[in-house]
Design a protein around this motif. Structure first.
Motif, PDB file in Angstrom:
ATOM      1  N   THR A 101      14.439  11.742  -4.863  1.00 15.20           N
ATOM      2  CA  THR A 101      15.368  10.919  -5.647  1.00 15.20           C
ATOM      3  C   THR A 101      14.737   9.521  -5.767  1.00 15.20           C
ATOM      4  OG1 THR A 101      16.444  10.009  -3.699  1.00 15.20           O
ATOM      5  CG2 THR A 101      17.360  12.071  -4.549  1.00 15.20           C
ATOM      6  N   ASP A 102      15.327   8.623  -6.562  1.00 14.26           N
ATOM      7  CA  ASP A 102      14.933   7.212  -6.487  1.00 14.26           C
ATOM      8  C   ASP A 102      15.060   6.786  -5.023  1.00 14.26           C
ATOM      9  OD1 ASP A 102      14.776   7.302  -9.211  1.00 14.26           O
ATOM     10  OD2 ASP A 102      16.454   5.925  -9.580  1.00 14.26           O
ATOM     11  N   ALA A 103      14.190   5.917  -4.576  1.00 13.20           N
ATOM     12  CA  ALA A 103      14.206   5.571  -3.150  1.00 13.20           C
ATOM     13  C   ALA A 103      13.773   4.132  -2.906  1.00 13.20           C
ATOM     14  CB  ALA A 103      13.288   6.521  -2.378  1.00 13.20           C
ATOM     15  N   GLU A 104      14.375   3.527  -1.892  1.00  9.99           N
ATOM     16  CA  GLU A 104      13.907   2.232  -1.382  1.00  9.99           C
ATOM     17  C   GLU A 104      13.408   2.448   0.029  1.00  9.99           C
ATOM     18  OE1 GLU A 104      16.648  -1.366  -1.941  1.00  9.99           O
ATOM     19  OE2 GLU A 104      17.888   0.418  -2.245  1.00  9.99           O
ATOM     20  N   VAL A 105      12.283   1.844   0.334  1.00  5.34           N
ATOM     21  CA  VAL A 105      11.724   1.982   1.688  1.00  5.34           C
ATOM     22  C   VAL A 105      11.246   0.621   2.187  1.00  5.34           C
ATOM     23  CG1 VAL A 105      10.929   4.344   1.203  1.00  5.34           C
ATOM     24  CG2 VAL A 105       9.339   2.444   0.949  1.00  5.34           C
ATOM     25  N   LEU A 106      11.108   0.511   3.511  1.00  6.63           N
ATOM     26  CA  LEU A 106      10.419  -0.622   4.108  1.00  6.63           C
ATOM     27  C   LEU A 106       9.100  -0.106   4.665  1.00  6.63           C
ATOM     28  CD1 LEU A 106      13.275  -2.381   6.124  1.00  6.63           C
ATOM     29  CD2 LEU A 106      12.202  -3.174   3.993  1.00  6.63           C
ATOM     30  N   CYS A 107       8.060  -0.854   4.420  1.00  6.42           N
ATOM     31  CA  CYS A 107       6.715  -0.407   4.763  1.00  6.42           C
ATOM     32  C   CYS A 107       6.167  -1.319   5.865  1.00  6.42           C
ATOM     33  CB  CYS A 107       5.929  -0.485   3.461  1.00  6.42           C
ATOM     34  SG  CYS A 107       4.191  -0.615   3.623  1.00  6.42           S
ATOM     35  N   LEU A 108       5.618  -0.713   6.927  1.00  3.76           N
ATOM     36  CA  LEU A 108       5.028  -1.484   8.042  1.00  3.76           C
ATOM     37  C   LEU A 108       3.587  -1.021   8.229  1.00  3.76           C
ATOM     38  CD1 LEU A 108       5.441  -3.474  10.484  1.00  3.76           C
ATOM     39  CD2 LEU A 108       6.074  -1.462  11.838  1.00  3.76           C
ATOM     40  N   SER A 109       2.655  -1.976   8.264  1.00  2.94           N
ATOM     41  CA  SER A 109       1.250  -1.570   8.404  1.00  2.94           C
ATOM     42  C   SER A 109       0.948  -1.218   9.857  1.00  2.94           C
ATOM     43  CB  SER A 109       0.313  -2.676   7.925  1.00  2.94           C
ATOM     44  OG  SER A 109       0.280  -3.709   8.886  1.00  2.94           O
ATOM     45  N   ASN A 110      -0.099  -0.425  10.024  1.00  2.00           N
ATOM     46  CA  ASN A 110      -0.566  -0.006  11.344  1.00  2.00           C
ATOM     47  C   ASN A 110      -0.884  -1.227  12.219  1.00  2.00           C
ATOM     48  OD1 ASN A 110      -1.220   2.395  12.789  1.00  2.00           O
ATOM     49  ND2 ASN A 110      -3.397   1.958  12.542  1.00  2.00           N
ATOM     50  N   SER A 111      -1.596  -2.181  11.650  1.00  2.00           N
ATOM     51  CA  SER A 111      -2.029  -3.339  12.454  1.00  2.00           C
ATOM     52  C   SER A 111      -0.824  -4.204  12.832  1.00  2.00           C
ATOM     53  CB  SER A 111      -3.087  -4.154  11.719  1.00  2.00           C
ATOM     54  OG  SER A 111      -2.605  -4.491  10.440  1.00  2.00           O
ATOM     55  N   ASP A 112       0.157  -4.356  11.923  1.00  2.00           N
ATOM     56  CA  ASP A 112       1.342  -5.144  12.270  1.00  2.00           C
ATOM     57  C   ASP A 112       2.174  -4.445  13.350  1.00  2.00           C
ATOM     58  OD1 ASP A 112       0.871  -7.382  10.768  1.00  2.00           O
ATOM     59  OD2 ASP A 112       2.028  -6.712   9.032  1.00  2.00           O
ATOM     60  N   ARG A 113       2.291  -3.110  13.278  1.00  2.00           N
ATOM     61  CA  ARG A 113       3.020  -2.409  14.339  1.00  2.00           C
ATOM     62  C   ARG A 113       2.375  -2.644  15.697  1.00  2.00           C
ATOM     63  NH1 ARG A 113       0.962   1.688  15.088  1.00  2.00           N
ATOM     64  NH2 ARG A 113       1.267   2.814  13.128  1.00  2.00           N
ATOM     65  N   GLU A 114       1.049  -2.536  15.734  1.00  2.00           N
ATOM     66  CA  GLU A 114       0.347  -2.718  17.015  1.00  2.00           C
ATOM     67  C   GLU A 114       0.489  -4.152  17.520  1.00  2.00           C
ATOM     68  OE1 GLU A 114      -0.904  -0.230  18.931  1.00  2.00           O
ATOM     69  OE2 GLU A 114       0.049   0.957  17.355  1.00  2.00           O
ATOM     70  N   LYS A 115       0.432  -5.114  16.591  1.00  2.00           N
ATOM     71  CA  LYS A 115       0.588  -6.521  16.965  1.00  2.00           C
ATOM     72  C   LYS A 115       1.990  -6.746  17.552  1.00  2.00           C
ATOM     73  CE  LYS A 115       1.299  -9.791  13.767  1.00  2.00           C
ATOM     74  NZ  LYS A 115       2.131 -10.993  13.883  1.00  2.00           N
ATOM     75  N   LEU A 116       3.011  -6.235  16.870  1.00  2.00           N
ATOM     76  CA  LEU A 116       4.400  -6.430  17.327  1.00  2.00           C
ATOM     77  C   LEU A 116       4.631  -5.749  18.681  1.00  2.00           C
ATOM     78  CD1 LEU A 116       6.122  -5.894  13.868  1.00  2.00           C
ATOM     79  CD2 LEU A 116       6.241  -8.008  15.227  1.00  2.00           C
ATOM     80  N   CYS A 117       4.035  -4.575  18.864  1.00  2.00           N
ATOM     81  CA  CYS A 117       4.173  -3.868  20.149  1.00  2.00           C
ATOM     82  C   CYS A 117       3.532  -4.664  21.282  1.00  2.00           C
ATOM     83  CB  CYS A 117       3.537  -2.479  20.072  1.00  2.00           C
ATOM     84  SG  CYS A 117       4.557  -1.286  19.206  1.00  2.00           S
ATOM     85  N   ALA A 118       2.398  -5.287  20.999  1.00  2.00           N
ATOM     86  CA  ALA A 118       1.715  -6.074  22.043  1.00  2.00           C
ATOM     87  C   ALA A 118       2.503  -7.346  22.351  1.00  2.00           C
ATOM     88  CB  ALA A 118       0.294  -6.408  21.587  1.00  2.00           C
ATOM     89  N   GLU A 119       3.150  -7.917  21.326  1.00  2.00           N
ATOM     90  CA  GLU A 119       3.873  -9.184  21.502  1.00  2.00           C
ATOM     91  C   GLU A 119       5.206  -9.003  22.235  1.00  2.00           C
ATOM     92  OE1 GLU A 119       2.103 -11.643  17.637  1.00  2.00           O
ATOM     93  OE2 GLU A 119       4.006 -10.597  17.455  1.00  2.00           O
ATOM     94  N   PHE A 120       5.882  -7.869  22.002  1.00  2.00           N
ATOM     95  CA  PHE A 120       7.226  -7.672  22.576  1.00  2.00           C
ATOM     96  C   PHE A 120       7.329  -6.327  23.293  1.00  2.00           C
ATOM     97  CE2 PHE A 120       7.921 -10.335  18.814  1.00  2.00           C
ATOM     98  CZ  PHE A 120       8.626 -11.389  19.366  1.00  2.00           C
ATOM     99  N   HIS A 121       7.576  -6.360  24.575  1.00  2.00           N
ATOM    100  CA  HIS A 121       7.784  -5.123  25.345  1.00  2.00           C
ATOM    101  C   HIS A 121       8.905  -4.291  24.710  1.00  2.00           C
ATOM    102  CE1 HIS A 121       8.148  -3.267  29.677  1.00  2.00           C
ATOM    103  NE2 HIS A 121       8.243  -2.354  28.750  1.00  2.00           N
ATOM    104  N   GLN A 122       9.967  -4.972  24.267  1.00  2.00           N
ATOM    105  CA  GLN A 122      11.108  -4.265  23.659  1.00  2.00           C
ATOM    106  C   GLN A 122      10.694  -3.489  22.395  1.00  2.00           C
ATOM    107  OE1 GLN A 122      13.620  -3.875  25.616  1.00  2.00           O
ATOM    108  NE2 GLN A 122      15.232  -5.190  24.791  1.00  2.00           N
ATOM    109  N   VAL A 123       9.809  -4.098  21.607  1.00  2.00           N
ATOM    110  CA  VAL A 123       9.340  -3.421  20.379  1.00  2.00           C
ATOM    111  C   VAL A 123       8.488  -2.215  20.756  1.00  2.00           C
ATOM    112  CG1 VAL A 123       7.922  -3.678  18.296  1.00  2.00           C
ATOM    113  CG2 VAL A 123       9.529  -5.493  18.942  1.00  2.00           C
TER     114      VAL A 123
END
Lengths: 190, 190
Positions: A101-123
């Motif tokens: 169907t028509d769709a809206e998505v949010l896109c997260l890059s591999n490098s940003d996910r890894e950066k956010l995981c390293a920055e925040f234990h909660q993430v």
């Protein structure tokens, strides 16, 4: 629902981020809109992102040597999808993702996910939990494939995606179950 | 190799723990020995642990309504195995795990894993990475099932487990590929 609110509620089910932390987290996502039938990932592509569905329905599918299509996953709001092997190991995509169907998505890059995981234990905790859910869903999909009983597999599918019956053309449900449309018709008329 | 050293080297490929941190981490694992043919998880069981293989070879398998056995995974040294759906969601096991050879494993309970992940960001990172690998392997296994080309699937299996050809009886390799022993014989004699 607005993309930011949906992601916030989704995250809050697993971890607590402050307003500031969530705003920073959210600033790494890119909002994209697709039309029905549009392709997000094609087999052979380089894959840089994973996708969080805000609205609409995507399908992740594989086409084998005999041009038979198998559906690995239907992705609805709050589901994540990508070709994770291609994403993590930087290999060409083996699967395709497009829009039912028509769709809206949010896109997260591999490098940003890894950066956010390293920055925040909660993430990091959130993404471990998210991947656990994906891993378990994938194991269930595999067991469903090994189970010869089509009726049980059909019931599992409707339990997993209750909205599917009205949302998705029947030939795609058949492609998920790996049966012909005729077999499927017999099941949902019984 | 000694269990503690093997786990330490395995962890060190992904994260850095101090000697003290690793000793504390390791103190949560329980060492178990099994004989060839012994069962670790039976379908229907409550599942409390995941298993890290030190020596030998396990198989995780599913038996469908027609009593046909499908092998989901061969688990060799440094591989992890369990019924993760049963483990995380506290449902009865859907699969079985037993020993193809004598085997030594380290066992970690669900609650200890969660405790260690909460205590150390690095441990959480390790388990996210580990689950990613499991998720990707599971997706590959699913694609291999959808691929009609048995020769390619056989080659993928040997690439994934190079030691398998000499270690595992041929009827188990056939049960992984979902083909008869005769079809398999034609493949490895060609």
């Amino acid at each position: 629902m607005e993309a930011k609110t949906l992601l916030k509620e989704h995250i809050a089910k697993t971890v607590s981020l402050t307003e500031e932390e969530f705003d920073y987290f959210f600033s790494h996502f890119k909002s994209l809109s697709f039309k029905k039938g549009q392709t997000i990932i094609s087999a052979g592509d380089k894959v840089d992102c994973e996708y969080f569905v805000i609205s609409g329905c995507l399908k992740a599918f594989y086409i084998n040597d005999e041009i038979k299509m198998y559906i690995l996953q239907f992705a609805m709001p709050t589901w994540w999808t990508s070709d994770y092997n291609a994403l993590y190991n930087q290999t060409p995509a083996a699967i395709n993702v497009d829009c039912i169907t028509d769709a809206e998505v949010l896109c997260l890059s591999n490098s940003d996910r890894e950066k956010l995981c390293a920055e925040f234990h909660q993430v990091e905790h959130f993404f471990r939990w998210r991947t656990n859910k994906g891993y378990i869903a994938s194991q269930k999909r595999l067991l469903s494939f090994m189970n010869n009983n089509v009726k049980i597999r059909y019931e599992e599918l409707l339990a997993l995606y209750p909205q599917l019956y009205n949302l998705v053309p029947k030939h795609l449900i058949a492609a998920y179950l790996g049966v012909s449309r005729e077999t499927l018709s017999r099941l949902y008329n019984s």
